[in-house]
Structures are given as structure tokens and as C-alpha cells.
Design a protein around this motif. Structure first.
Motif, PDB file in Angstrom:
ATOM      1  N   SER A 117      -5.349   4.378   6.291  1.00  0.00           N
ATOM      2  CA  SER A 117      -5.293   5.836   6.178  1.00  0.00           C
ATOM      3  C   SER A 117      -6.093   6.561   7.250  1.00  0.00           C
ATOM      4  CB  SER A 117      -5.817   6.272   4.803  1.00  0.00           C
ATOM      5  OG  SER A 117      -7.183   5.922   4.660  1.00  0.00           O
ATOM      6  N   PHE A 144       0.851  -1.193   0.000  1.00  0.00           N
ATOM      7  CA  PHE A 144       0.000   0.000   0.000  1.00  0.00           C
ATOM      8  C   PHE A 144       0.883   1.238   0.000  1.00  0.00           C
ATOM      9  CE2 PHE A 144      -1.608   3.455   2.711  1.00  0.00           C
ATOM     10  CZ  PHE A 144      -2.705   3.862   1.945  1.00  0.00           C
ATOM     11  N   GLN A 153       0.384   5.659  -0.152  1.00  0.00           N
ATOM     12  CA  GLN A 153      -0.507   6.819  -0.210  1.00  0.00           C
ATOM     13  C   GLN A 153      -0.443   7.484  -1.579  1.00  0.00           C
ATOM     14  OE1 GLN A 153      -2.758   7.681   1.767  1.00  0.00           O
ATOM     15  NE2 GLN A 153      -2.201   7.581   3.923  1.00  0.00           N
ATOM     16  N   VAL A 165      -7.806   0.125   2.629  1.00  0.00           N
ATOM     17  CA  VAL A 165      -7.076   1.394   2.534  1.00  0.00           C
ATOM     18  C   VAL A 165      -7.516   2.331   3.647  1.00  0.00           C
ATOM     19  CG1 VAL A 165      -6.701   3.447   1.129  1.00  0.00           C
ATOM     20  CG2 VAL A 165      -6.676   1.199   0.062  1.00  0.00           C
ATOM     21  N   ASN A 214      -3.682   6.149  -2.567  1.00  0.00           N
ATOM     22  CA  ASN A 214      -4.650   5.046  -2.684  1.00  0.00           C
ATOM     23  C   ASN A 214      -4.184   3.944  -3.627  1.00  0.00           C
ATOM     24  OD1 ASN A 214      -4.842   6.379  -5.083  1.00  0.00           O
ATOM     25  ND2 ASN A 214      -7.029   6.834  -4.960  1.00  0.00           N
ATOM     26  N   ASN A 248     -11.590  -3.081  -1.016  1.00  0.00           N
ATOM     27  CA  ASN A 248     -10.297  -2.408  -1.049  1.00  0.00           C
ATOM     28  C   ASN A 248     -10.345  -1.088  -0.288  1.00  0.00           C
ATOM     29  OD1 ASN A 248      -7.633  -1.532  -2.156  1.00  0.00           O
ATOM     30  ND2 ASN A 248      -8.904  -0.094  -3.268  1.00  0.00           N
ATOM     31  N   LYS A 249     -11.456  -0.366  -0.449  1.00  0.00           N
ATOM     32  CA  LYS A 249     -11.622   0.915   0.229  1.00  0.00           C
ATOM     33  C   LYS A 249     -11.565   0.743   1.746  1.00  0.00           C
ATOM     34  CE  LYS A 249     -14.876   4.777   0.601  1.00  0.00           C
ATOM     35  NZ  LYS A 249     -16.213   5.274   0.205  1.00  0.00           N
ATOM     36  N   LYS A 279      -5.517   1.268  -8.648  1.00  0.00           N
ATOM     37  CA  LYS A 279      -4.831   2.547  -8.874  1.00  0.00           C
ATOM     38  C   LYS A 279      -5.683   3.411  -9.799  1.00  0.00           C
ATOM     39  CE  LYS A 279      -1.164   2.582 -11.500  1.00  0.00           C
ATOM     40  NZ  LYS A 279       0.218   2.410 -12.008  1.00  0.00           N
ATOM     41  N   ASN A 311      -8.707   4.571  -9.700  1.00  0.00           N
ATOM     42  CA  ASN A 311     -10.061   4.072  -9.945  1.00  0.00           C
ATOM     43  C   ASN A 311     -10.132   2.966 -10.995  1.00  0.00           C
ATOM     44  OD1 ASN A 311     -11.538   5.565  -8.055  1.00  0.00           O
ATOM     45  ND2 ASN A 311     -11.522   7.356  -9.398  1.00  0.00           N
TER      46      ASN A 311
END
Length: 207
Positions: free
Chosen positions: A125, A70, A72, A121, A74, A117-118, A91, A93
Motif C-alpha cells: 500500500s 491482498f 485494499q 500490507v 487491509n 502482516n502490517k 481482517k 483487526n
């Protein structure tokens, strides 16, 4: 005899239920604040993982393993290395898939695994606590803080009944994810050998 077996199973089930307890309002506030604060300092994460796929009709879970990267803001790469070579890169979208040399690209918008995935992440984050698509509840046991996400929308409920994120008491990043399907089958992903803020070249996110 059957009555005794039933009682034993009932007791074991209840022991499992009561091994977790809900966090208090103050504990939730404190936990969220710590995760969000620490997450601001995380620029990258790489970790090994083992994935267990549980299907009711199989006597043994299907086990795969690999590495997850991962970076930053996203970028994410799920890289399966055993027992086969397979990678999924998120990557810009889009989802880039490399299935043992067979490459394809998918628009990630509205895709189920993009939402999962969101969550991953977000857990790194610190942006996971205000998702409009999930009801979020907080539990704890002696080893973990556990965040349970239950989907609100019908489109997600088709695929996912619940997502459980396990945070070790001594860590602010996820160490285990469990994705339970409506059928009761589930996928459990355990992260090991995590490295925070290690240098990760952008080429890792090119399939």
C-alpha cells in the motif's frame, strides 16, 4: 590447513557483506517516491509463495508453499496448501485461523504476526516507510532494492531481530521477505507469479 580454511571463510563472508551497499539519500528519496506512487494504483494482489524455515539444528530448511491474497484496504489471506492445509486471514483487526478444518479467531491487536502482516500490507500500500516501531535502512545490489527494518521496542525484539524486504529493480512490490529471529533462525518467503489488481472475491477472506 585450519588457517587457510579460516581465511577462505573470511573472504566469502566479506564478499557477501560487500554484495550490498547502502543507498544514497537521493536514491532513498527516489525509491520511496516510486513505491508510494505505484502503490496508490494497487487495489489487490494475489501471488504464489514458497516459505523456507531455517533452524540451526536442522540440516535442511522446512519448506511450505501456498497462495497469498491482498485486497485494499487491509484484508490479507495467507493460504498454505503444501504439505498441509492451513490459512490465516487478517481482517478488521482480527485473525481468523483455519487449521485443516479447526477454526479459531484471535484479536490481532498487539500480536506479533499482526505487526509482520502490517509490514507486508504496508509494502503493497506504500505505507511502510514511517513506522514508529522500526528503524529503517535502505540497501541495494545488482538485482534488488532492500529495505531492512530493525525493531525499536522490546516487545518486538523478543521475536524479531530484523525484517528484510526485497524489491526487484524492475518491480515496486516485494518479491521476498526474510524474518530473522534473535536466535539467528529465520523464515524466508519468496513470492512468485504475482498478479496486480486481479479480481478477488471477498469470500477469499472468510475462513
Amino acid at each position: 590447513m585450519k588457517t587457510r580454511i579460516f581465511l577462505l571463510l573470511f573472504c566469502l563472508m566479506n564478499l557477501n557483506i560487500f554484495s550490498q551497499e547502502k543507498m544514497s539519500a537521493s536514491e532513498i528519496t527516489s525509491f520511496k517516491a516510486i513505491v508510494e506512487k505505484e502503490a496508490k494504483n494497487i487495489k489487490s494482489l494475489k501471488t504464489d509463495f514458497i516459505q523456507y524455515k531455517h533452524l540451526d539444528f536442522l540440516s535442511k530448511d522446512i519448506e511450505t508453499s501456498g497462495k497469498m491474497y491482498f485486497k485494499q484496504p487491509n484484508m490479507l489471506n495467507w493460504q498454505y496448501t503444501k504439505p498441509y492445509q492451513y490459512s490465516i486471514v487478517f481482517k478488521n483487526n482480527k485473525v481468523y485461523i483455519n487449521d485443516q478444518g479447526n477454526k479459531s479467531t484471535v484479536d490481532a491487536n498487539s500480536k506479533m504476526f499482526e505487526k509482520i502482516n502490517k509490514m507486508i500490507v504496508g509494502s503493497v500500500s506504500g505505507n511502510m516507510f514511517d513506522d514508529k516501531e522500526f528503524t529503517i535502512t535502505y540497501f541495494k545490489n545488482k538485482d534488488f532494492n532492500i529495505v531492512k527494518l530493525t525493531p525499536k521496542t522490546a516487545s518486538i525484539k523478543k521475536y524479531i531481530n530484523q525484517i528484510d524486504l526485497h524489491f526487484p529493480m524492475s518491480d515496486t512490490t516485494v518479491s521476498e521477505v526474510k524474518l530473522t529471529e534473535p536466535s539467528g533462525d529465520f523464515t524466508r518467503i519468496v513470492f512468485k507469479n504475482k498478479q496486480l489488481n486481479a479480481k478477488i472475491d471477498d469470500s477469499i477472506f472468510t475462513n
